[in-house]
Design a protein around this motif. Structure first.
Motif, PDB file in Angstrom:
ATOM      1  N   ILE A  41      28.249  31.143  59.399  1.00  0.00           N
ATOM      2  CA  ILE A  41      28.578  32.564  59.211  1.00  0.00           C
ATOM      3  C   ILE A  41      27.819  33.126  58.022  1.00  0.00           C
ATOM      4  O   ILE A  41      27.266  34.238  58.089  1.00  0.00           O
ATOM      5  CB  ILE A  41      30.100  32.742  59.031  1.00  0.00           C
ATOM      6  N   ILE A  42      27.774  32.375  56.919  1.00  0.00           N
ATOM      7  CA  ILE A  42      27.037  32.839  55.741  1.00  0.00           C
ATOM      8  C   ILE A  42      25.568  33.036  56.089  1.00  0.00           C
ATOM      9  O   ILE A  42      24.939  34.032  55.684  1.00  0.00           O
ATOM     10  CB  ILE A  42      27.189  31.829  54.586  1.00  0.00           C
ATOM     11  N   ILE A 100      28.934  44.263  55.320  1.00  0.00           N
ATOM     12  CA  ILE A 100      28.443  43.086  56.042  1.00  0.00           C
ATOM     13  C   ILE A 100      29.417  41.927  55.902  1.00  0.00           C
ATOM     14  O   ILE A 100      29.594  41.125  56.831  1.00  0.00           O
ATOM     15  CB  ILE A 100      27.037  42.697  55.552  1.00  0.00           C
ATOM     16  N   GLY A 101      30.097  41.834  54.742  1.00  0.00           N
ATOM     17  CA  GLY A 101      31.121  40.801  54.592  1.00  0.00           C
ATOM     18  C   GLY A 101      32.248  40.987  55.590  1.00  0.00           C
ATOM     19  O   GLY A 101      32.771  40.017  56.147  1.00  0.00           O
ATOM     20  N   CYS A 140      33.530  33.631  47.852  1.00  0.00           N
ATOM     21  CA  CYS A 140      32.704  33.048  46.785  1.00  0.00           C
ATOM     22  C   CYS A 140      31.324  32.670  47.318  1.00  0.00           C
ATOM     23  O   CYS A 140      30.294  33.004  46.724  1.00  0.00           O
ATOM     24  CB  CYS A 140      33.407  31.833  46.192  1.00  0.00           C
ATOM     25  N   ALA A 141      31.299  31.950  48.452  1.00  0.00           N
ATOM     26  CA  ALA A 141      30.012  31.566  49.042  1.00  0.00           C
ATOM     27  C   ALA A 141      29.229  32.791  49.483  1.00  0.00           C
ATOM     28  O   ALA A 141      28.002  32.858  49.305  1.00  0.00           O
ATOM     29  CB  ALA A 141      30.243  30.632  50.232  1.00  0.00           C
ATOM     30  N   TYR A 142      29.936  33.761  50.020  1.00  0.00           N
ATOM     31  CA  TYR A 142      29.275  34.989  50.468  1.00  0.00           C
ATOM     32  C   TYR A 142      28.649  35.728  49.292  1.00  0.00           C
ATOM     33  O   TYR A 142      27.510  36.211  49.379  1.00  0.00           O
ATOM     34  CB  TYR A 142      30.286  35.875  51.186  1.00  0.00           C
ATOM     35  N   ALA A 143      29.391  35.849  48.180  1.00  0.00           N
ATOM     36  CA  ALA A 143      28.855  36.549  47.009  1.00  0.00           C
ATOM     37  C   ALA A 143      27.591  35.870  46.497  1.00  0.00           C
ATOM     38  O   ALA A 143      26.613  36.544  46.119  1.00  0.00           O
ATOM     39  CB  ALA A 143      29.919  36.607  45.910  1.00  0.00           C
TER      40      ALA A 143
END
Length: 516
Positions: A299-300, A340-341, A391-394
């Motif tokens: 997903i990321i 987008i998130g 966190c991973a997305y940021a």
């Protein structure tokens, strides 16, 4: 409304309401059903493997064929048991209305023989038909996978194994065909050659091992080893039967030994004895974190590519200049991140809700669906996933945004994407190691690497990792995320309107200069 939220809604609506996204949602369940049907059809359409046996000893051909038929019978019983467990009304199974050989159970050799002696598949269908669920499909057995053919005359006349192997080459290479029992000419898939002097090997004597020759398996297709495994098992079982006979015992003794199944239940030491037995929910708690970890990585990667391509398109088409006339670069960046998130969370939400509704609609999967939802929402797992997703997305979203801001085209971005993709997928080879040893060295090391902390903690969540280690690694990850957001945010704001992409050497200056 806040300008950043307006940008977020614009980004979200642009993708969620796009024809491609809606078409994907419509096609996805159809694709799963069609894919499952295609796999079933492909399995049914898989050609039978025709083989021959050249047995110099004259002692193994019939016994090998008998063992392979036993294997096929056990496979049929296993398939039938699975079918009955799903297709028959539960009350009929609870009240033992279906005779013993035809009820769900272990596919042991003794049960398979009892199944055949009781009338086989036809009798099983007759016994189950009055109790089938409404709309249950008919049971369709898989076709016989392995068929032994008679040796061609020229091969049967061979003096020894070496000569037979040479004469078999044209058949194995497709230059000649073999006649099937139906009279059809078919290609030969494999040949088994049993030399004179072939016998069981024992590890006790090296001299015996050297004196005892090996059987040979010849086939042009060595990637499909199902027949080779069946032949090896048949030979082993045949040799064991002969050894049992030499010891003065009958073949039924070996069958009884082979049917022995040692019961072993798993228990959790962190619960009271009466509640310690492993159940469906416990199994899901073990399996689901691994699945969520893989899903998080992909997903990321997917939404990161959305950010990248969206930013490059707006930059190259001068749309960003229009947007920056109404909002600041910082508001544009925050809006893109939020929008987008939200897209990244929408897909798993749709799959979770749709999958749960479909599971609850099917009586056979209601219990599993309930256990899954209880495990997901009655434990911290869902909250952990959401927290580490953001966190991973940021971390990675800011990297993708910055790459989009310094690239005029996708071709420009490719020079950055190679290392970033490698960095993102680097922990995947270690996932199984962490899964099997969640508190080992590999898991600990990856937990303390900030860009991999979300994946490592999520994978270890159900294994009671040391709390201080998780808290410390998470604080380090948050500090790194704050630094990365500030660093990449500066690059985004300063490079977004530049006509020419900055050089690699200029990126550090763009990210560290405090004054705009």
């Amino acid at each position: 409304m806040n300008p950043a939220l307006l940008i977020a809604w614009r980004e979200y609506r642009q993708y969620i309401l796009s024809r491609g996204f809606l078409l994907f949602l419509a096609i996805f369940p159809v694709g799963i059903i069609a894919g499952s049907a295609a796999i079933a059809l492909a399995e049914q359409a898989k050609p039978a493997r025709h083989y021959v046996i050249f047995d110099e000893t004259g002692q193994y051909t019939e016994s090998i064929e008998a063992e392979i038929k036993n294997r096929a019978l056990r496979r049929l019983v296993a398939s039938w048991s699975g079918y009955v467990a799903i297709a028959v009304e539960p009350s009929a199974l609870e009240d033992s209305l279906i005779p013993e050989p035809f009820r769900p159970g272990a596919a042991s050799l003794s049960r398979a023989r009892a199944f055949a002696e009781a009338g086989g598949l036809d009798a099983a269908k007759d016994a189950a038909s009055p109790y089938l669920r409404q709309g249950a499909p008919e049971f369709v057995p898989s076709r016989e996978p392995f068929i032994r053919l008679a040796l061609p005359d020229d091969v049967a006349a061979a003096r020894d194994v070496a000569s037979a192997a040479e004469r078999l080459r044209p058949y194995l290479l497709g230059e000649k065909t073999v006649t099937a029992p139906s009279g059809e000419e078919v290609a030969l898939f494999a040949a088994v050659l049993v030399p004179r002097g072939y016998r069981a090997r024992e590890a006790r004597s090296a001299a015996v091992e050297e004196a005892s020759p090996s059987a040979e398996y010849w086939s042009r297709n060595l990637t499909d080893d199902s027949l080779r495994e069946a032949i090896a098992q048949a030979l082993s079982t045949t040799l064991r039967r002969r050894t049992i006979a030499e010891l003065g015992l009958d073949g039924a003794t070996l069958d009884r030994i082979a049917d022995i199944d040692a019961p072993l239940d798993a228990f959790r030491p962190d619960r009271a004895v009466e509640e310690a037995a492993l159940n469906t929910r416990d199994t899901l708690e073990i399996v689901v974190p691994g699945a969520l970890t893989y899903m998080l990585v992909f997903i990321i990667m997917g939404i990161g590519n959305l950010l990248l391509t969206n930013t490059i398109e707006e930059r190259s088409n001068k749309i960003v200049e229009v947007l920056l006339s109404s909002v600041t670069a910082e508001e544009l960046m925050i809006g893109k991140l939020i929008g987008i998130g939200a897209v990244g969370l929408t897909l798993p939400t749709i799959f979770l809700v749709g999958g749960s509704l479909a599971a609850f609609a099917n009586p056979n999967t209601q219990e599993l669906a309930q256990s899954f939802l209880e495990m997901l929402f009655a434990t911290p797992l869902f909250a952990i996933y959401i927290f580490y997703f953001f966190c991973a997305y940021a971390i990675f979203a800011m990297i993708f945004l910055a790459i989009g801001a310094v690239s005029n085209s996708l071709q420009d971005a490719q020079s950055y994407m190679g290392p970033i993709t490698l960095l993102l997928f680097a922990p995947l080879p270690f996932v199984m190691m962490m899964y099997q040893n969640p508190n080992g060295v590999v898991a600990t090391v990856l937990t303390w690497i900030p860009i991999y902390t979300p994946y490592a903690v999520l994978l270890r969540a159900a294994s009671d990792p040391p709390l201080l280690e998780i808290v410390g690694a998470t604080l380090l990850m948050l500090a790194f995320a704050v630094f990365l957001v500030r660093f990449m945010g500066r690059i985004f704001r300063r490079a977004l309107l530049q006509a020419a992409p900055p050089k690699m050497s200029e990126l550090w200056r763009l990210g560290t200069r405090s004054a705009d």
